[in-house]
Design an enzyme around this catalytic site. Structure first.
Site, short mmCIF file in Angstrom:
data_model
loop_
_atom_site.label_atom_id
_atom_site.label_comp_id
_atom_site.label_asym_id
_atom_site.label_seq_id
_atom_site.Cartn_x
_atom_site.Cartn_y
_atom_site.Cartn_z
N GLY A 129 0.85 -1.19 0.00
CA GLY A 129 0.00 0.00 0.00
C GLY A 129 0.88 1.23 0.00
O GLY A 129 1.62 1.49 -0.94
N GLU A 185 -14.43 -5.80 3.61
CA GLU A 185 -15.47 -5.84 2.59
C GLU A 185 -16.70 -6.58 3.11
O GLU A 185 -16.63 -7.32 4.10
CB GLU A 185 -14.94 -6.53 1.33
N LYS A 200 0.72 -11.16 -1.87
CA LYS A 200 1.73 -10.15 -1.57
C LYS A 200 3.08 -10.79 -1.24
O LYS A 200 4.12 -10.32 -1.72
CB LYS A 200 1.25 -9.28 -0.41
#
Length: 418
Positions: A129, A185, A200
């Protein structure tokens, strides 16, 4: 002036537009020229957004516009992101993405196309990020042999585990809170089952070891089976539980990699990484241990990394930067059954004394954990010595056949040295 198109105007895409617009002056100074957004592609309408005049629904308008030299892909998922990205690269346009699923799946192919067309495919935002990690691995730490990477790579799961640890919430209640705050979510499976962290660590491993590490070969276990009782036992042991993604290079042909909940000591540098923050530990033969820490997700932190890639491309618009794993062969991920670890096991039993004796017989030199529970209770826990996963499974199978053992309630990997 460099012209940019943004594909996908969700959280990250809108953040990229916001950063490019708000910081236009300082970005121009750093890039050496102005950068402006010419198109925003999305299937939805945004009639009240300040950028509404830039909105389009026709991908070909971006593909065939010679003024657009850089395209930001923040659609997410594999399709149409893969098809669009491949066409753009083949057409000579640089692409910047935050899409870890696409990079983990098709990174080698897309990087090869970029190299052949003397352009760039950058994805700094796909892993940390807002945390810079890919460029430091490729540049700043290039003089090292990277031997190991471990990290908390998903803010959603870290937030949930933090709430369970600090406030004794159940997994279900902590997840609900994460959803209410927008950290999780509506369908959180990608995060809580470990798939996001798996992709990742695969990308990081591929960069660090100069070989493509296939995420589909990495053992992945999420946090949905962790209970507040497990957290209580962890506290007795001076530990906490985090979702840790790790990989370790064995040699030029093999790597050990895993994503799973891990019981770690409070002395670990990961123990105090709380809420939505992420941390990545890199071990190099020359540098030793290096830690990267920050917000691993979110609109503006992720957009910051995307814009950083855009600036880098504009500054070196005629150069193609090659990530070495695009041109190297695959590396084998060792089967989880052949790796070793210690394990925390929580057991429900009919008779504590007899069950404890059975555990001690099957698991030699194990550590019984029952300090706050009176003798005669129907539950206790223990920590094994280090053993192969295959051996552990055999011993658990033996334990479950003991009549005084009603049920194995929890199993969590344990590492007080990480």
């Amino acid at each position: 002036m460099a012209k940019v198109a943004i594909m996908g105007f969700g959280v990250v895409g809108s953040g990229v537009w916001e950063v490019l617009t708000k910081n236009a002056s300082s970005i121009a100074k750093r890039a050496g020229e102005e950068i402006s957004v010419k198109y925003i592609l999305d299937i939805r309408d945004f009639p009240d957004h300040p950028a509404k005049d830039l909105m389009i629904k026709d991908f070909d308008a971006i593909l065939n516009d010679p003024e657009v030299s850089i395209v930001v892909e923040t659609i997410g998922g594999l399709e149409p992101a893969y098809t669009y990205t491949k066409k753009l690269l083949l057409n000579g346009k640089h692409v910047v993405t935050s899409n870890k699923e696409l990079v983990a799946k098709h990174g080698p192919e897309l990087l090869k196309i970029a190299k052949e067309n003397n352009i760039n495919y950058f994805f700094e935002a796909s892993v940390g990020g807002g945390i810079p990690i890919i460029r430091p691995l490729q540049n700043c730490l290039a003089g090292n042999q990277i031997t190991e990477i471990a990290g908390i790579l998903n803010g959603t799961t870290n937030y949930i585990l933090t709430q369970m640890q600090k406030y004794s919430l159940s997994f279900e209640d902590a997840l609900k809170e994460a959803q209410e705050k927008g950290y999780a979510e509506r369908n959180p499976s990608n995060d809580i089952e470990g798939h996001d962290a798996c992709r990742k660590i695969a990308i990081l491993s591929s960069i660090a070891y100069s070989h493509y590490v296939n995420y589909e070969s990495i053992y992945t276990e999420g946090i949905s089976k962790i209970t507040k009782e497990d957290m209580e036992y962890a506290e007795e042991l001076g530990c906490t539980i985090k979702l840790i993604a790790m990989s370790k290079k064995i040699d030029d042909k093999k790597v050990v990699a895993r994503v799973s909940p891990l019981m770690i000591s409070y002395k670990s540098p990961f123990a105090n990484v709380d809420d939505v923050f992420n941390a990545i530990l890199v071990k190099g033969d020359a540098i030793g241990d290096v830690m990267f820490y920050g917000q691993g997700a979110g609109k503006l932190p992720t957009a910051s990394a995307v814009v950083g890639d855009i600036i880098d491309i504009v500054k070196h618009i005629d150069k193609s930067y090659v990530y070495t794993w695009a041109i190297s062969g695959d590396i084998e991920v060792v089967d989880i059954e052949n790796t070793s670890c210690r394990f925390f096991v929580r057991v429900k039993c009919k008779d504590f004394t007899k069950a404890k004796d059975a555990v001690s017989l099957i698991f030699n030199d194990c550590m019984i954990v029952n300090t706050h529970r009176p003798i005669g209770t129907n539950e206790f826990a223990f920590v094994t010595h280090e053993m192969k996963e295959s051996e552990f499974k055999e011993k658990i199978s033996q334990l479950e056949k003991i009549s005084v053992v009603e049920k194995v309630l929890s199993i969590v990997r344990y590492d007080e040295n990480i």
